[in-house]
Scaffold this active site. Structure first.
Site, PDB file in Angstrom:
ATOM      1  N   GLU B  52     -12.220 -27.238  18.804  1.00 25.70           N
ATOM      2  CA  GLU B  52     -13.282 -28.223  18.638  1.00 25.70           C
ATOM      3  C   GLU B  52     -13.894 -28.194  17.242  1.00 25.70           C
ATOM      4  OE1 GLU B  52     -12.893 -26.282  21.257  1.00 25.70           O
ATOM      5  OE2 GLU B  52     -12.978 -27.512  23.080  1.00 25.70           O
ATOM      6  N   PHE B 114     -21.037 -23.435  36.029  1.00 30.78           N
ATOM      7  CA  PHE B 114     -19.809 -23.167  35.288  1.00 30.78           C
ATOM      8  C   PHE B 114     -19.774 -24.016  34.009  1.00 30.78           C
ATOM      9  CE2 PHE B 114     -15.263 -24.284  34.526  1.00 30.78           C
ATOM     10  CZ  PHE B 114     -14.890 -23.047  34.042  1.00 30.78           C
ATOM     11  N   GLN B 115     -19.521 -23.371  32.889  1.00 32.90           N
ATOM     12  CA  GLN B 115     -19.448 -24.020  31.571  1.00 32.90           C
ATOM     13  C   GLN B 115     -20.727 -24.783  31.216  1.00 32.90           C
ATOM     14  OE1 GLN B 115     -15.579 -26.022  31.262  1.00 32.90           O
ATOM     15  NE2 GLN B 115     -14.803 -24.099  30.423  1.00 32.90           N
ATOM     16  N   LYS B 164     -21.755 -34.888  33.799  1.00 34.93           N
ATOM     17  CA  LYS B 164     -20.557 -35.444  34.422  1.00 34.93           C
ATOM     18  C   LYS B 164     -20.884 -36.556  35.418  1.00 34.93           C
ATOM     19  CE  LYS B 164     -16.143 -34.179  36.357  1.00 34.93           C
ATOM     20  NZ  LYS B 164     -15.215 -33.083  36.706  1.00 34.93           N
ATOM     21  N   MET B 479     -14.066 -15.266  -4.004  1.00 31.42           N
ATOM     22  CA  MET B 479     -15.476 -15.467  -4.327  1.00 31.42           C
ATOM     23  C   MET B 479     -16.289 -14.213  -3.988  1.00 31.42           C
ATOM     24  SD  MET B 479     -17.601 -17.387  -5.690  1.00 31.42           S
ATOM     25  CE  MET B 479     -17.249 -19.129  -5.837  1.00 31.42           C
TER      26      MET B 479
HETATM   27  C1  LIG Z   1     -19.372 -21.422  -3.106  1.00 34.83           C
HETATM   28  C2  LIG Z   1     -20.325 -22.537  -3.430  1.00 34.83           C
HETATM   29  C3  LIG Z   1     -20.796 -22.685  -4.730  1.00 34.83           C
HETATM   30  C4  LIG Z   1     -21.625 -23.742  -5.059  1.00 34.83           C
HETATM   31  N1  LIG Z   1     -21.982 -23.917  -6.371  1.00 34.83           N
HETATM   32  C5  LIG Z   1     -22.601 -25.067  -6.747  1.00 34.83           C
HETATM   33  C6  LIG Z   1     -22.821 -25.375  -8.129  1.00 34.83           C
HETATM   34  O1  LIG Z   1     -22.471 -24.631  -9.027  1.00 34.83           O
HETATM   35  N2  LIG Z   1     -23.403 -26.563  -8.425  1.00 34.83           N
HETATM   36  C7  LIG Z   1     -23.781 -27.462  -7.458  1.00 34.83           C
HETATM   37  O2  LIG Z   1     -24.263 -28.535  -7.805  1.00 34.83           O
HETATM   38  N3  LIG Z   1     -23.629 -27.164  -6.159  1.00 34.83           N
HETATM   39  C8  LIG Z   1     -23.028 -26.009  -5.784  1.00 34.83           C
HETATM   40  N4  LIG Z   1     -22.822 -25.765  -4.441  1.00 34.83           N
HETATM   41  C9  LIG Z   1     -23.307 -26.743  -3.462  1.00 34.83           C
HETATM   42  C10 LIG Z   1     -24.764 -26.543  -3.101  1.00 34.83           C
HETATM   43  O3  LIG Z   1     -24.855 -25.502  -2.161  1.00 34.83           O
HETATM   44  C11 LIG Z   1     -25.375 -27.841  -2.501  1.00 34.83           C
HETATM   45  O4  LIG Z   1     -24.616 -28.261  -1.401  1.00 34.83           O
HETATM   46  C12 LIG Z   1     -25.400 -28.990  -3.492  1.00 34.83           C
HETATM   47  O5  LIG Z   1     -25.859 -28.569  -4.745  1.00 34.83           O
HETATM   48  C13 LIG Z   1     -26.304 -30.085  -2.975  1.00 34.83           C
HETATM   49  O6  LIG Z   1     -26.004 -31.285  -3.586  1.00 34.83           O
HETATM   50  P1  LIG Z   1     -27.046 -32.441  -3.744  1.00 34.83           P
HETATM   51  O7  LIG Z   1     -28.286 -31.974  -4.401  1.00 34.83           O
HETATM   52  O8  LIG Z   1     -26.320 -33.571  -4.369  1.00 34.83           O
HETATM   53  O9  LIG Z   1     -27.528 -32.786  -2.270  1.00 34.83           O
HETATM   54  P2  LIG Z   1     -26.843 -33.341  -0.959  1.00 34.83           P
HETATM   55  O10 LIG Z   1     -26.721 -32.241  -0.003  1.00 34.83           O
HETATM   56  O11 LIG Z   1     -25.665 -34.179  -1.221  1.00 34.83           O
HETATM   57  O12 LIG Z   1     -28.079 -34.208  -0.445  1.00 34.83           O
HETATM   58  C14 LIG Z   1     -28.224 -35.528  -0.770  1.00 34.83           C
HETATM   59  C15 LIG Z   1     -29.664 -35.863  -1.119  1.00 34.83           C
HETATM   60  O13 LIG Z   1     -29.706 -37.272  -1.315  1.00 34.83           O
HETATM   61  C16 LIG Z   1     -30.615 -37.868  -0.412  1.00 34.83           C
HETATM   62  N5  LIG Z   1     -30.065 -39.150   0.010  1.00 34.83           N
HETATM   63  C17 LIG Z   1     -29.167 -39.420   0.983  1.00 34.83           C
HETATM   64  N6  LIG Z   1     -28.935 -40.737   1.060  1.00 34.83           N
HETATM   65  C18 LIG Z   1     -29.692 -41.318   0.118  1.00 34.83           C
HETATM   66  C19 LIG Z   1     -29.908 -42.659  -0.292  1.00 34.83           C
HETATM   67  N7  LIG Z   1     -29.256 -43.688   0.265  1.00 34.83           N
HETATM   68  N8  LIG Z   1     -30.788 -42.892  -1.291  1.00 34.83           N
HETATM   69  C20 LIG Z   1     -31.470 -41.865  -1.873  1.00 34.83           C
HETATM   70  N9  LIG Z   1     -31.304 -40.580  -1.540  1.00 34.83           N
HETATM   71  C21 LIG Z   1     -30.427 -40.312  -0.557  1.00 34.83           C
HETATM   72  C22 LIG Z   1     -30.807 -36.897   0.711  1.00 34.83           C
HETATM   73  O14 LIG Z   1     -32.055 -37.080   1.308  1.00 34.83           O
HETATM   74  C23 LIG Z   1     -30.660 -35.549  -0.009  1.00 34.83           C
HETATM   75  O15 LIG Z   1     -31.895 -35.142  -0.553  1.00 34.83           O
HETATM   76  C24 LIG Z   1     -22.028 -24.665  -4.075  1.00 34.83           C
HETATM   77  C25 LIG Z   1     -21.610 -24.495  -2.767  1.00 34.83           C
HETATM   78  C26 LIG Z   1     -20.744 -23.461  -2.443  1.00 34.83           C
HETATM   79  C27 LIG Z   1     -20.271 -23.338  -1.028  1.00 34.83           C
HETATM   80  C1  LIG Z   2     -17.091 -19.220   7.850  1.00 34.23           C
HETATM   81  C2  LIG Z   2     -17.427 -18.471   6.606  1.00 34.23           C
HETATM   82  N1  LIG Z   2     -17.447 -17.120   6.620  1.00 34.23           N
HETATM   83  C3  LIG Z   2     -17.726 -16.433   5.484  1.00 34.23           C
HETATM   84  C4  LIG Z   2     -18.022 -17.086   4.321  1.00 34.23           C
HETATM   85  C5  LIG Z   2     -18.362 -16.292   3.046  1.00 34.23           C
HETATM   86  N2  LIG Z   2     -17.339 -16.555   2.029  1.00 34.23           N
HETATM   87  C6  LIG Z   2     -17.519 -17.421   1.016  1.00 34.23           C
HETATM   88  S1  LIG Z   2     -16.191 -17.577   0.002  1.00 34.23           S
HETATM   89  C7  LIG Z   2     -15.337 -16.426   0.898  1.00 34.23           C
HETATM   90  C8  LIG Z   2     -13.937 -16.033   0.522  1.00 34.23           C
HETATM   91  C9  LIG Z   2     -12.965 -17.158   0.524  1.00 34.23           C
HETATM   92  O1  LIG Z   2     -11.691 -16.644   0.280  1.00 34.23           O
HETATM   93  P1  LIG Z   2     -10.456 -17.615   0.024  1.00 34.23           P
HETATM   94  O2  LIG Z   2     -10.424 -18.673   1.042  1.00 34.23           O
HETATM   95  O3  LIG Z   2      -9.222 -16.798  -0.120  1.00 34.23           O
HETATM   96  O4  LIG Z   2     -10.849 -18.330  -1.334  1.00 34.23           O
HETATM   97  P2  LIG Z   2     -10.911 -17.722  -2.830  1.00 34.23           P
HETATM   98  O5  LIG Z   2     -12.346 -17.439  -3.102  1.00 34.23           O
HETATM   99  O6  LIG Z   2     -10.067 -16.510  -2.880  1.00 34.23           O
HETATM  100  O7  LIG Z   2     -10.416 -18.842  -3.668  1.00 34.23           O
HETATM  101  C10 LIG Z   2     -16.112 -15.934   1.957  1.00 34.23           C
HETATM  102  C11 LIG Z   2     -15.678 -14.902   2.907  1.00 34.23           C
HETATM  103  C12 LIG Z   2     -18.024 -18.497   4.373  1.00 34.23           C
HETATM  104  N3  LIG Z   2     -18.345 -19.229   3.306  1.00 34.23           N
HETATM  105  N4  LIG Z   2     -17.699 -19.158   5.503  1.00 34.23           N
END
Ligand SMILES: Cc1cc2nc3c(=O)[nH]c(=O)nc-3n(C[C@H](O)[C@H](O)[C@H](O)COP(=O)(O)OP(=O)(O)OC[C@H]3O[C@@H](n4cnc5c(N)ncnc54)[C@H](O)[C@@H]3O)c2cc1C
Ligand SMILES: Cc1ncc(C[n+]2csc(CCOP(=O)(O)OP(=O)(O)O)c2C)c(N)n1
Ligand SMILES: [Mg+2]
Lengths: 166, 572
Positions: B52, B114-115, B164, B479
């Protein structure tokens, strides 16, 4: 920034689950709840909630925004932003024997409480007022005589002719 | 006599009337009536996933790549709990979805049947809204409300929990054309006074900076944004979620900002005197330490959700409204304004920015004998002509994909930013491919992430989805390893991927094509060959340099001006 006490009045859909959305929001986001009361209004499809919280201006701004964002919330007002009336009701059960019987009765009169249940050894007193007044009454009693305290939590309404309605 | 339908039939008719093309789901006891109704009709197509979680991510990928809501159908109990990760993923990134969960009979609710799980309770903190339908008479209207709430304002997932017996009971069917909720009226028009104030600040800026995010994509405002930015000639940086809303190859684009953003973006954020945030939510990965964030700028924030504004960073001019409307208004005012941007100041600002750009912060070692992950992505970009849909998992590979694939169009870059859900990439790609059957859909992943929803390779086989899986296999949770190298003195606690499968055989066992690529010289031929196999899923296992790190990097708690650059960069 200082923590301030705010009384927030909320009109919301009288749906099952609406209350848990508000309570869940506060616990999930780590906001404080001092008290919360809720009951249906004259329109049975709407509930009125009064929520007392405290936080800095930034936090309270987020609280009102997050509450407004809940789909079930129809309208919201921070009562503390204007003149308002705040009331709380308390039911208090006290030991009432010997000399204390008269003394407690007198005290209840001073605070405009009503004795609404009497036994040979106890009273139940009903008291309405601000939180401060209720605290004051509790403090003026001899702590040992208090058997049970039930407070309703704050409800509030804005002063003046304007009203929080849909 | 009016025709009465069962709840299950009502549900299917409602989905059809809502224009739903695909439902991603998995059957079980509580939804058997619904599956029976599904069987008896042909309008709505069902995609049977293998877990799922896969259903939710696939629906999410469908939604992100089309702008239309994704639809999920799962059974009660474990079906619903398995869906939670995907629901939370969509919630964090504001993706419109409607998730229908089966529930035990109304009379059994609360009896530990159940479930039975309290699906409404479990999902409450990670949905925009949810419903429990207790009476079949309310079913059609509730479905209508669910789609309305999911797709308007700030979008998000909505769960509809259907017991259901409600799916067996009968009622008259009429699908409402419209719903109005007195408690939900998103503001889309920005306040004219605020817009005017903002435009004055925008035109008075000497060192302007535009920071746009996912809201521009969600609000379909890419065209307006592009016109606005070009009209002003100002620099723009985009969040991870916003990539593609403004063309990455345009010279005014400084690339991504934040933790792994470009040097020029982060420096410009730090030094600007006017910061205009558009549909971005000042996430902590972007802001870093709030006290050090863009200290000298006047800040304007356009967002449809008031709670996004002044949440982590106080702004001077908040504008609540939809990005498209607000930008169009601003464009009109700017065109009509007597005062125009200070050309000399802007030229000096661009000169400064170009100096930062000259650092070439994404440079990596091109001479390595090992495959550099950046190289693979650069080549993927070239060989797909920048036109592929690219989904990603979570980790280093995600950041490199964001840095090296230049997205010129919105809805092409599909990744989990807010929740950072490993396992997202493959099922999301399925949804994208179903929505865009003729397009190339690449899933950039890592050997750890791909294992989280690997079972969906079977779904891909069943529906003939010719994904191109780019597995950047560094034998590490890269990472995690990078953080352990930087902040835990190289104590690589459980970030090593031991006992990996033979991915080629694994792909083949699911009926797909597998390739293992070990030398830099084999990267391009492999990509070319894979892209030629138009109707096959190709799993490309690239054995990459294990020690490569993502740069630039801003450590958590540091300011934008305190970036780490790569060792190659520091040497240069
Ligand atoms: C490993 C990892 C590393 C990351 N590193 C970075 C990084 O280096 N840099 C980075 O930028 N992010 C990074 N992120 C992502 C970060 O965690 C956030 O998800 C991201 O920065 C959020 O983007 P955003 O501000 O565009 O907001 P979003 O989450 O895209 O939110 C959208 C915003 O727009 C608003 N909105 C929606 N619709 C409308 C509309 N029609 N009109 C006006 N407003 C609207 C919403 O209310 C909200 O406030 C990383 C994520 C991971 C998993
Ligand atoms: C479901 C989940 N569990 C744990 C994490 C924490 N986490 C972030 S990046 C990462 C490693 C990812 O490894 P891989 O897919 O091999 O990517 P790489 O960074 O090596 O490119 C982990 C464990 C996560 N983001 N999501
Ligand atoms: Mg890895």
């Amino acid at each position: 920034m200082n923590n301030m006490r705010h009384i927030i009045s909320i009109l919301m859909e009288n749906e099952s689950g609406a209350l848990s959305r508000v309570a869940g929001l506060f616990s999930a986001r780590g906001y404080n709840i001092e008290s919360l009361t809720v009951a249906p209004t004259e329109d049975p499809s709407l509930s009125r909630m009064t929520l007392v919280t405290n936080g800095t201006d930034d936090i309270v701004e987020q609280i009102t925004k997050q509450l407004n964002k809940l789909i079930d919330v129809v309208k919201l007002l921070d009562l503390t932003e204007g003149p308002h009336i705040e009331r709380e009701m308390m039911l208090i059960k006290v030991k009432a024997t010997g000399e204390a019987r008269e003394e407690i009765k007198r005290l209840a009169d001073i605070f405009r409480g009503h004795i609404i249940d009497v036994t040979g050894t106890s009273y139940v007193i009903e008291l309405t007022g601000t939180g401060e007044k209720i605290d004051g009454f509790i403090q003026s009693l001899d702590g040992k005589s208090i058997m049970e305290v039930v407070r309703s939590g704050v409800s509030g309404i804005a002063r003046g002719a304007k009203s929080l309605k849909v | 006599m009016v025709l009465e339908l069962t709840g299950a039939e009502i549900l299917m008719s409602a989905l059809k009337d809502e224009g739903v093309e695909y439902v991603f789901g998995y059957p079980g006891g509580a939804v058997l009536h619904i599956y029976d109704a599904l069987y008896k009709q042909e309008d709505v197509k069902h995609i049977l996933v293998r877990h799922e979680q896969g259903a939710t991510h696939a629906a999410d990928g469908y939604a992100r790549s089309t702008g239309r809501p994704g639809v999920v159908l799962v059974t009660s109990g474990p079906g619903a709990t398995n869906a939670v990760t995907g629901i939370a993923t969509a919630y964090m990134d504001s993706i419109p979805m409607v998730i229908i969960t089966g529930q035990v009979h109304t009379w059994a609710i609360g009896s530990d049947a159940f479930q039975e799980v309290d699906s409404v309770g479990i999902t409450r903190p990670c949905v925009k809204h949810n419903f429990l339908v207790k009476d079949v008479k309310d079913l059609a209207t509730t479905i209508k409300k669910a789609f309305y709430i999911a797709t308007t304002g700030r979008p998000g997932p909505v769960v509809v929990d259907v017991p259901k017996d409600v799916t067996a009971n009968k009622a008259e069917y009429a699908y409402p054309k419209k719903v109005a909720l007195r408690s939900y009226k998103p503001v889309v028009e920005g306040h004219p006074g605020q817009i005017k104030k903002a435009v004055e600040l925008i035109l008075a800026a000497k060192r302007p900076m535009i920071y746009s995010g996912g809201g521009v994509i969600l609000g379909e405002a890419s065209k307006s944004l592009t016109e606005f930015v070009r009209l002003l000639g100002y620099p723009i940086t985009q969040t991870l979620m916003g990539l593609g809303a403004y063309p990455a190859t345009d010279k005014q684009s400084l690339g991504m900002l934040g933790m792994h953003g470009t040097y020029e973006s982060n420096m410009a954020m730090h030094e600007c005197d006017m910061l205009l945030a558009i549909g971005a939510r000042f996430d902590d990965r972007v802001v870093g330490k709030a006290e050090l964030f863009s200290p000298g700028s006047k800040k304007i924030h356009v967002d449809i959700d008031p709670s996004s504004i002044s949440k982590s960073v106080r702004v001077d001019v908040p504008i609540v409204g939809s990005v498209g409307n607000v930008l169009d208004e601003m464009i009109k005012l700017i065109k009509a304004a007597r005062k125009q941007p200070d050309k000399a100041a802007l030229a000096a600002w661009w000169k400064q920015i170009d100096q930062w750009r000259a650092k070439d912060c994404l440079r990596y070692d091109h001479k390595s004998k090992l495959i550099k992950p950046q190289f693979v992505l650069e080549k993927l970009y070239q060989h797909t002509k920048g036109e592929a849909f690219v989904t990603s998992d979570v980790g280093q590979h995600q950041m490199w994909a964001a840095q090296f694939y230049k997205f010129d169009k919105p809805r092409r870059w599909i990744n989990s930013g807010g929740l950072g859900t490993m396992g997202f990439g493959l099922p999301a790609a399925m949804g994208v491919q179903l929505a865009h059957p003729k397009s190339t859909v690449a899933c950039v992943t890592g050997e750890a992430s791909i294992m989280m929803c690997i079972q969906e390779l079977s779904t891909c086989k069943q529906y003939g989805l010719p994904l191109k899986i780019i597995n950047l296999n560094n034998r590490y949770m890269g990472m995690v390893r990078q953080w352990q190298e930087f902040f835990y003195k190289g104590r690589y606690s459980h970030s090593y991927m031991d006992a990996l499968p033979d991915f080629v055989k694994l792909a083949e066992s699911f009926g797909h094509v597998g390739m293992k690529i070990e030398k830099p010289g084999d990267v391009e031929p492999a990509l070319k060959e894979a892209l030629k196999l138009k109707d096959r899923l190709v799993f490309m296992d690239f054995i990459t340099d294990q020690t490569e790190n993502v740069y630039p990097m801003i450590q958590a708690g540091k300011g934008h001006h305190e970036m780490h650059l790569s060792p190659e960069r520091e040497l240069a």
